[in-house]
Design an enzyme around this catalytic site. Structure first.
Site, PDB file in Angstrom:
ATOM      1  N   GLU A 177      72.243  26.337  11.042  1.00  0.00           N
ATOM      2  CA  GLU A 177      71.827  26.522  12.434  1.00  0.00           C
ATOM      3  C   GLU A 177      70.379  26.097  12.651  1.00  0.00           C
ATOM      4  OE1 GLU A 177      72.565  30.276  14.151  1.00  0.00           O
ATOM      5  OE2 GLU A 177      74.735  30.111  13.970  1.00  0.00           O
TER       6      GLU A 177
ATOM      7  N   GLU B 249      67.334  35.989  12.942  1.00  0.00           N
ATOM      8  CA  GLU B 249      68.701  35.931  12.443  1.00  0.00           C
ATOM      9  C   GLU B 249      69.221  34.565  12.870  1.00  0.00           C
ATOM     10  OE1 GLU B 249      71.802  35.302  12.002  1.00  0.00           O
ATOM     11  OE2 GLU B 249      72.966  36.986  12.773  1.00  0.00           O
TER      12      GLU B 249
END
Length: 729
Positions: free
Chosen positions: A187, A178
């Site tokens: 990210e 995730e």
């Protein structure tokens, strides 16, 4: 001075992983065997952000507590879909007669690893780079009885080793991650997947999620375009209408390179015109080798309507299984397959991208929308032909070259472009300006000096104490032929000399006020400190505008925002109380008396009380030496839950003109609130003892004490529940 968490303020989600990187790169250094920690604080007395050193006992858990981590645990749709996908992946591996060996990158609490073991995985290697989070995961895994099946590895995934003496004895055959933010890849998901496939997992491994797809929709929107470009600003004067025009450099600038992530579900359908269908732009198959190299993906479409192409709205979905039957989508309500099942979440939202320049499109005339990305960022362009056909190279990521997008954020652009707001300042200025007046303007990158000039001020000075704001204002003045009419002073206000003002005394001190370093509403009280610093330069009887400010407060019930601070307890059958306790301890220790900035137009709420003025600040006088204190009680007049108190500033330009940074009009009969969309409001979240249901016996009260500390510029508020309410009777 207010502590703040950079990632939350920058709207980066999920927050705690970004905190790990920021703390590593910016906030720590190893010196003679001791660790020094630096925390950013906004200082309203100086109008700057300062990095203050904490001692070695600084509690990093507070950074997790101030993040939106709880929101992820409350995301029922996300958790359920991951669990379904993990069960299916483990079953597929078991059906082949193989052991299910899981690599979980970015494990957080260890939730997904615990799901995998419960689904039948033989062993999980759970990687978490942020040590406080990794320590919490160890405790949570042990509490749930999975320590023999889950190994927490406190490293970056690129540092994990394979082999008999390594972190993992062999490669995994199930990859669970995730690593996504609102932009999907912001990210570092692509580099992490790329490395994992090369070094940590088997070829053709199972992956959960299996695939992600990014979608885009082209729209025309004056409101959203106003967040990116400076519009012409009209000023009604005694000599007729004057128009402040943007420099050509601003019009041609491609804008800020970063995505603007917002709760798109709070944007009205009347605020934009759809120019295209929803277009699937590109997909990433996480079960195969992933590339982090720059790429472009083109989609041809025929515009649904003629108009000005300005903005690309974007979101993504993830499919947890190869067949695409288990899907988690970020689609806004108008593009959602089942709007009734829309899941609120704050860690993943939707993206607003601005085209480098607006372009006319004609209904039915084919065009190509192109999504470009590197390893961390996405941007869009509109082209007449496919890039593959004309052989053009990938365009470089857009970068601001006009200074405006470096100085003004998106809400600030919207605020400057708000003609109604400008008109209010114009009307107020007309009542205080004198024909022979000498005006000194103090606000970062403000156009007030131009308003003052057009309305007849004899001489206008503006303080721009940063090189960026100086350069920007110089360009704007030149474009409007005012470079010889308005004097820019590039120095800090306290260093101002009579020579800077050409020996003249100031008859009007003017501010919006707005300062780029302000994070909470009262940080713009820096204007008061400036007024104090330049007191000796003010003429007798000089006018200060705004003449005063007031701090207002209202207790509210949030529809959804409460989730980011709410304990989770059990998540999909797993006990995560340790995480709740860690957050509560951190908040109780230090943070509970500090407010958080939130753009509440994105987060619907209902008032539980009437708005109440709790402090006033008289700018006609210098900042006092003693604190300003007040106490009082707020009646809770509407049923519901008291999730927190919202605070905002109102600036009294004149006795008859007030500008609010918070509530724009009285709450509706049902309590629905309308907030200033250009500003962030301050939110004090109440702890659980301040979150009861109102008893049927009548209004209850919350008492408060509030204090302004002139030596630091801080505003602190304490809340106490009334006895009757505390008993829940």
């Amino acid at each position: 001075m207010e502590r703040f968490s950079w990632p939350r303020l920058l709207r980066i989600r999920p927050v705690y992983r970004q905190l790990a990187r920021l703390l590593f790169y910016a906030n720590t250094e190893e010196l003679i065997g001791t660790m020094k920690v630096f925390c950013g604080r906004a200082n309203p007395t100086t109008g700057s952000v300062e990095w203050l050193e904490e001692d070695e006992h600084y509690d990093y858990h507070q950074e997790i507590a101030r993040s939106s981590y709880a929101d992820m645990l409350h995301d029922k749709d996300r958790n359920m879909k991951y669990y379904q996908g993990i069960r299916a992946a483990v079953s597929r591996v078991k059906d082949k007669g193989q052991k299910a060996l899981v690599l979980d990158i970015g494990t957080g609490t260890g939730l997904l690893s615990m799901m995998a073991v419960t689904a039948g995985a033989d062993f999980c290697y759970a990687i978490e780079i942020f040590k406080p989070m990794a320590d919490a995961a160890v405790k949570i895994v042990e509490k749930n009885g999975f320590s023999d099946k889950i190994k927490i590895i406190n490293k970056h995934s690129t540092e994990v080793t394979i082999g008999p003496d390594g972190d993992m004895p062999c490669r995994a055959n199930i990859l669970i991650t995730e690593l996504f933010d609102t932009e999907l890849i912001g990210e570092g998901a692509l580099p992490s997947y790329e490395h994992a496939h090369r070094h940590l997992v088997q070829e053709n491994c199972e992956a959960v999620p299996h695939r992600a797809t990014v979608y885009a929709q082209l729209v025309e929107s004056r409101r959203m375009w106003s967040w990116n470009k400076l519009f012409p600003i009209r000023v009604q004067t005694s000599l007729g209408e004057q128009v402040i025009v943007p420099p050509l450099e601003l019009e041609r600038c491609p804008g800020a390179p970063s995505v603007y992530d917002i709760q798109l579900n709070q944007v009205s359908l009347t605020d934009f015109t759809v120019l295209s269908d929803v277009l699937p732009m590109f997909s990433v198959d996480f079960s195969k080798q992933v590339s982090s190299s720059a790429a472009s993906h083109s989609r041809q479409f025929e515009p649904l309507a003629s108009g000005q192409a300005q903005v690309v709205l974007s979101w993504w979905d993830i499919e947890m299984d190869p067949e695409g039957k288990i899907k988690c989508t970020m689609a806004p309500f108008w593009a959602h397959s089942d709007p009734e099942e829309l899941q609120w979440r704050d860690h993943w939202m939707q993206c607003v991208y601005f085209l480098p320049e607006e372009e006319p499109v004609v209904q039915g005339s084919a065009l190509c929308l192109v999504a470009h990305h590197d390893d961390y960022c996405v941007w869009y362009s509109l082209q007449r032909t496919s890039p593959e056909k004309d052989g053009r190279a990938h365009p470089a990521r857009p970068v601001c070259d006009c200074q405006a997008h470096l100085l003004w954020n998106r809400p600030r652009f919207g605020e400057i472009n708000d003609q109604n707001r400008t008109d209010q300042y114009v009307q107020a200025l007309k009542t205080v300006l004198k024909p022979d007046g000498v005006c000194l303007c103090v606000s970062d990158g403000s156009l007030l000096s131009m308003l003052a000039h057009h309305l007849g001020a004899e001489q206008v000075f503006t303080i721009e104490n940063s090189a960026a704001s100086h350069r920007l204002m110089k360009k704007i003045f030149k474009a409007n032929h005012l470079e010889d009419k308005i004097n820019i002073i590039e120095k800090r206000p306290e260093l101002l000399t009579p020579a800077d003002l050409e020996g003249k005394k100031v008859s009007l001190l003017l501010g919006e006020p707005f300062f780029t370093t302000s994070l909470l509403p009262w940080h713009n009280l820096y204007f008061w400190y400036v007024r104090t610093a330049v007191d000796r330069h003010l003429a007798p009887g000089a006018v200060v505008m705004p003449q005063a400010a007031s701090l207002h407060m209202m207790v509210v019930e949030f529809r959804d925002l409460w989730r980011i601070r709410s304990p989770c307890g059990d998540c999909e059958g797993f006990d995560v109380h340790i995480m709740d306790d860690m957050i509560k301890h951190a908040l109780d220790f230090r943070e509970s008396k500090e407010a958080e900035p939130h753009p509440l137009w994105e987060y619907p709420c209902c008032s539980r009380s009437v708005p109440q003025q709790i402090l006033t600040f008289d700018f006609r006088q210098p900042v006092p030496l003693q604190p300003i204190c007040a106490e009082g009680a707020i009646e809770l007049r509407r049923p519901g839950r008291s999730h927190g108190a919202v605070l905002w500033m109102e600036y009294h330009l004149t006795p008859d003109s007030t500008v609010s940074t918070g509530l724009l009009k009285p709450a509706e009969d049902k309590g629905y609130c309308c907030w200033n969309p250009h500003c962030k409001q301050a939110v004090y979240f109440f702890n659980t003892t301040l979150d009861p249901r109102v008893p049927p016996g009548g209004p209850q009260t919350i008492t408060y004490t509030v204090e302004f500390h002139p030596h630091t510029g801080d505003v602190t508020v304490d809340f106490t529940l009334s006895d009757a309410l505390d008993r829940g009777c």
